[in-house]
Scaffold this motif. Structure first.
Motif, PDB file in Angstrom:
ATOM      1  N   ASN A  21       6.081  10.337  -2.760  1.00 19.77           N
ATOM      2  CA  ASN A  21       5.363   9.656  -1.677  1.00 19.77           C
ATOM      3  C   ASN A  21       6.144   8.433  -1.191  1.00 19.77           C
ATOM      4  OD1 ASN A  21       3.379  11.525  -1.744  1.00 19.77           O
ATOM      5  ND2 ASN A  21       1.750  10.141  -2.417  1.00 19.77           N
ATOM      6  N   ARG A  22       6.816   7.762  -2.141  1.00 19.24           N
ATOM      7  CA  ARG A  22       7.626   6.591  -1.769  1.00 19.24           C
ATOM      8  C   ARG A  22       8.750   7.004  -0.828  1.00 19.24           C
ATOM      9  NH1 ARG A  22      10.417   4.401  -6.769  1.00 19.24           N
ATOM     10  NH2 ARG A  22      12.265   5.423  -5.944  1.00 19.24           N
ATOM     11  N   GLU A  23       9.412   8.110  -1.155  1.00 13.69           N
ATOM     12  CA  GLU A  23      10.495   8.599  -0.289  1.00 13.69           C
ATOM     13  C   GLU A  23       9.941   9.050   1.062  1.00 13.69           C
ATOM     14  OE1 GLU A  23      13.891  10.480  -3.163  1.00 13.69           O
ATOM     15  OE2 GLU A  23      11.911  11.411  -3.260  1.00 13.69           O
ATOM     16  N   ILE A  28       8.378  -0.967   1.700  1.00 13.47           N
ATOM     17  CA  ILE A  28       8.568   0.142   0.749  1.00 13.47           C
ATOM     18  C   ILE A  28       9.768   0.980   1.178  1.00 13.47           C
ATOM     19  CG2 ILE A  28       7.561   2.300  -0.111  1.00 13.47           C
ATOM     20  CD1 ILE A  28       4.801   0.889   0.110  1.00 13.47           C
ATOM     21  N   ALA A  29       9.879   1.220   2.486  1.00 12.85           N
ATOM     22  CA  ALA A  29      11.004   2.019   3.001  1.00 12.85           C
ATOM     23  C   ALA A  29      12.331   1.346   2.661  1.00 12.85           C
ATOM     24  CB  ALA A  29      10.859   2.206   4.510  1.00 12.85           C
ATOM     25  N   THR A  30      12.398   0.032   2.847  1.00 13.83           N
ATOM     26  CA  THR A  30      13.647  -0.687   2.564  1.00 13.83           C
ATOM     27  C   THR A  30      13.945  -0.693   1.060  1.00 13.83           C
ATOM     28  OG1 THR A  30      13.158  -2.102   4.456  1.00 13.83           O
ATOM     29  CG2 THR A  30      14.909  -2.839   2.997  1.00 13.83           C
ATOM     30  N   SER A  48      21.320  16.356   4.096  1.00 14.03           N
ATOM     31  CA  SER A  48      21.457  15.404   2.983  1.00 14.03           C
ATOM     32  C   SER A  48      20.598  14.159   3.232  1.00 14.03           C
ATOM     33  CB  SER A  48      22.925  15.014   2.780  1.00 14.03           C
ATOM     34  OG  SER A  48      23.350  14.132   3.792  1.00 14.03           O
ATOM     35  N   HIS A  49      20.378  13.807   4.498  1.00 16.31           N
ATOM     36  CA  HIS A  49      19.528  12.645   4.802  1.00 16.31           C
ATOM     37  C   HIS A  49      18.053  13.023   4.748  1.00 16.31           C
ATOM     38  CE1 HIS A  49      22.586   9.733   5.853  1.00 16.31           C
ATOM     39  NE2 HIS A  49      23.207  10.660   6.553  1.00 16.31           N
ATOM     40  N   LYS A  73       3.935  -3.640   4.869  1.00 14.63           N
ATOM     41  CA  LYS A  73       3.959  -2.826   3.650  1.00 14.63           C
ATOM     42  C   LYS A  73       4.871  -1.591   3.745  1.00 14.63           C
ATOM     43  CE  LYS A  73       0.586  -0.627   0.577  1.00 14.63           C
ATOM     44  NZ  LYS A  73      -0.828  -0.297   0.396  1.00 14.63           N
ATOM     45  N   SER A  74       4.675  -0.771   4.769  1.00 20.96           N
ATOM     46  CA  SER A  74       5.443   0.481   4.831  1.00 20.96           C
ATOM     47  C   SER A  74       6.936   0.216   5.063  1.00 20.96           C
ATOM     48  CB  SER A  74       4.890   1.423   5.902  1.00 20.96           C
ATOM     49  OG  SER A  74       4.849   0.783   7.137  1.00 20.96           O
ATOM     50  N   VAL A 105       7.423   7.765   2.620  1.00 16.58           N
ATOM     51  CA  VAL A 105       7.182   6.559   3.425  1.00 16.58           C
ATOM     52  C   VAL A 105       8.487   6.113   4.083  1.00 16.58           C
ATOM     53  CG1 VAL A 105       6.599   4.090   3.302  1.00 16.58           C
ATOM     54  CG2 VAL A 105       5.182   5.760   2.101  1.00 16.58           C
ATOM     55  N   ARG A 106       9.574   6.125   3.297  1.00 16.19           N
ATOM     56  CA  ARG A 106      10.878   5.735   3.865  1.00 16.19           C
ATOM     57  C   ARG A 106      11.286   6.689   4.992  1.00 16.19           C
ATOM     58  NH1 ARG A 106      15.468   8.055   2.775  1.00 16.19           N
ATOM     59  NH2 ARG A 106      14.925   8.697   0.664  1.00 16.19           N
ATOM     60  N   MET A 155       2.788   1.102  -3.660  1.00 16.10           N
ATOM     61  CA  MET A 155       2.274   2.432  -3.301  1.00 16.10           C
ATOM     62  C   MET A 155       0.851   2.643  -3.835  1.00 16.10           C
ATOM     63  SD  MET A 155       4.442   4.161  -1.472  1.00 16.10           S
ATOM     64  CE  MET A 155       3.578   5.709  -1.505  1.00 16.10           C
ATOM     65  N   MET A 197      -0.130   8.512   2.725  1.00 17.16           N
ATOM     66  CA  MET A 197       0.660   8.404   1.492  1.00 17.16           C
ATOM     67  C   MET A 197       0.024   7.426   0.503  1.00 17.16           C
ATOM     68  SD  MET A 197       3.102  10.462   1.715  1.00 17.16           S
ATOM     69  CE  MET A 197       2.634  11.603   3.004  1.00 17.16           C
ATOM     70  N   PHE A 198      -0.828   6.539   1.038  1.00 14.33           N
ATOM     71  CA  PHE A 198      -1.464   5.534   0.168  1.00 14.33           C
ATOM     72  C   PHE A 198      -2.858   5.956  -0.282  1.00 14.33           C
ATOM     73  CE2 PHE A 198       1.402   3.055   3.020  1.00 14.33           C
ATOM     74  CZ  PHE A 198       2.322   2.708   2.058  1.00 14.33           C
ATOM     75  N   LYS A 222      18.019   4.228  -3.232  1.00 14.58           N
ATOM     76  CA  LYS A 222      18.845   5.392  -2.851  1.00 14.58           C
ATOM     77  C   LYS A 222      20.336   5.028  -2.831  1.00 14.58           C
ATOM     78  CE  LYS A 222      18.850   8.942   0.772  1.00 14.58           C
ATOM     79  NZ  LYS A 222      19.903   8.686   1.735  1.00 14.58           N
ATOM     80  N   ASP A 237      13.020   1.570  -1.064  1.00 18.89           N
ATOM     81  CA  ASP A 237      13.441   2.928  -1.433  1.00 18.89           C
ATOM     82  C   ASP A 237      14.883   3.191  -0.995  1.00 18.89           C
ATOM     83  OD1 ASP A 237      12.460   5.508  -2.623  1.00 18.89           O
ATOM     84  OD2 ASP A 237      13.224   6.245  -0.712  1.00 18.89           O
ATOM     85  N   THR A 277       1.968   8.101   7.215  1.00 16.80           N
ATOM     86  CA  THR A 277       2.291   7.032   6.256  1.00 16.80           C
ATOM     87  C   THR A 277       1.020   6.539   5.574  1.00 16.80           C
ATOM     88  OG1 THR A 277       4.205   6.359   7.569  1.00 16.80           O
ATOM     89  CG2 THR A 277       3.358   4.753   5.995  1.00 16.80           C
ATOM     90  N   LYS A 312      10.525   7.091  12.727  1.00 14.79           N
ATOM     91  CA  LYS A 312      10.059   6.206  13.805  1.00 14.79           C
ATOM     92  C   LYS A 312      11.229   5.425  14.408  1.00 14.79           C
ATOM     93  CE  LYS A 312       6.674   4.026  11.642  1.00 14.79           C
ATOM     94  NZ  LYS A 312       5.594   3.066  11.460  1.00 14.79           N
ATOM     95  N   ASP A 366       6.796   0.886  -6.273  1.00 14.77           N
ATOM     96  CA  ASP A 366       5.740   1.714  -6.877  1.00 14.77           C
ATOM     97  C   ASP A 366       4.420   0.962  -6.960  1.00 14.77           C
ATOM     98  OD1 ASP A 366       7.441   3.845  -7.015  1.00 14.77           O
ATOM     99  OD2 ASP A 366       8.005   3.528  -9.106  1.00 14.77           O
ATOM    100  N   GLU A 402       9.327   6.111   8.134  1.00 14.53           N
ATOM    101  CA  GLU A 402       9.805   4.898   8.812  1.00 14.53           C
ATOM    102  C   GLU A 402      11.114   5.184   9.555  1.00 14.53           C
ATOM    103  OE1 GLU A 402       8.724   1.448   8.988  1.00 14.53           O
ATOM    104  OE2 GLU A 402       6.861   2.486   8.531  1.00 14.53           O
ATOM    105  N   GLU A 403      12.001   5.921   8.892  1.00 13.89           N
ATOM    106  CA  GLU A 403      13.290   6.247   9.523  1.00 13.89           C
ATOM    107  C   GLU A 403      13.083   7.126  10.757  1.00 13.89           C
ATOM    108  OE1 GLU A 403      16.110   5.982   5.500  1.00 13.89           O
ATOM    109  OE2 GLU A 403      15.538   7.937   6.275  1.00 13.89           O
TER     110      GLU A 403
END
Lengths: 128, 152
Positions: B98-100, A78-80, B86-87, A74-75, B102-103, A127, B150-151, A86, A82, B147, B109, A124, B106-107
């Motif tokens: 919250n979606r951002e 969602i990261a991919t 910027s990143h 899941k996470s 999570v991304r 989420m 966030m849910f 982007k 998003d 993470t 990690k 979304d 993950e990044e």
């Protein structure tokens, strides 16, 4: 022997000039049914050539593989999604270099909208 | 001998002249209310680690070293800080959805476990910024827990 020769030589000669389907617009096979048709059309035409097992760039494959995206945890998924949103917002995909080589790879505003709204809606929903 | 003097003098003149070219280094922002540091999401040793290893390029609270005021090193720093922010800008944490988040988690990690971050060029000067195995494990666990929140 002469007959065989007269058949095979033209076949080989013609075959040499025939090219396989355009690599740019390779098509998803395994995941064919899980993407809505209009989304799949954009992915096949503009993304799949690099973001599939057959892609040449390891960076592109590390970032996203359309065939396995929807099987990610899941996470990660969602990261991919998003990240897809982007890069589409920033007009970074397809990369400038790829579009220069193959101008038909450039995404139209409508294609961007289709892919982005699908990714937003899916991310979304996940989420919630 | 005369040629050596001319070269040295020329280099000195060039060095002085480039000091007048703006470096583009962004300033620190005093108001840091929207920072991750003010969020209950992170505290203690992990926050300390983030400050130590990440904040110099990924926040509005940079510990500017002496060479940040001197070209050409200031140009390189400006590039790193502007690109880093910027990143991901930890000072603007509350502005991310919250979606951002999570991304970003993950990044974080991916970067920490692969050793991609902190950058090797940063570690050359900030040797203590490199997290050891236990610190990497702590960041990974924190990112997983964050993470999950966030849910909620």
């Amino acid at each position: 022997m002469k007959t065989l020769f007269s058949i095979f030589v033209p076949v080989i000669f013609i075959g040499f000039f025939l090219k396989p389907a355009l690599p740019v617009s390779q098509s998803m096979q395994k995941s064919e049914s899980i993407y809505p048709a209009e989304v799949k059309k954009v992915i096949d035409g503009k993304c799949y050539g690099c973001h599939s097992d057959k892609g040449k760039s390891q960076d592109a494959k590390d970032a996203l593989l359309w065939d396995s995206l929807l099987n990610l945890p899941k996470s990660s998924q969602i990261a991919t999604l998003d990240e897809i949103i982007k890069v589409l917002n920033e007009n970074k995909m397809p990369p400038e270099g790829a579009v220069k080589k193959n101008p038909e790879m450039k995404m139209s505003p409508e294609e961007i909208r289709i892919l982005k709204s699908w990714a937003e809606s899916r991310a979304d929903n996940m989420m919630k | 001998m005369k040629a050596v003097k001319v070269i040295i003098l020329t280099l000195i003149v060039i060095f002085i002249a480039v000091q007048f070219i703006p470096s583009g280094i962004p300033l620190n922002v005093p108001d840091d209310n929207r920072s991750i540091a003010n969020d209950s999401l992170v505290a203690g040793s992990v926050l300390k680690q983030l400050r130590n290893s990440c904040f110099d390029c990924h926040s509005n609270q940079v510990n500017f070293p002496w060479y940040s005021k001197m070209a050409p090193s200031s140009w390189f720093l400006a590039g790193h800080i502007n690109e880093g922010r910027s990143h991901l800008n930890f000072s603007e944490w509350e502005d991310y959805s919250n979606r951002e988040k999570v991304r970003i988690l993950e990044e974080i990690k991916d970067e920490v476990v692969s050793g991609g971050m902190p950058l090797k060029s940063y570690l050359l000067i900030h040797r203590d910024a490199k997290p050891d195995a236990a610190e990497v494990a702590a960041i990974m666990k924190w990112a997983d827990d964050a993470t999950a929140k966030m849910f909620d």
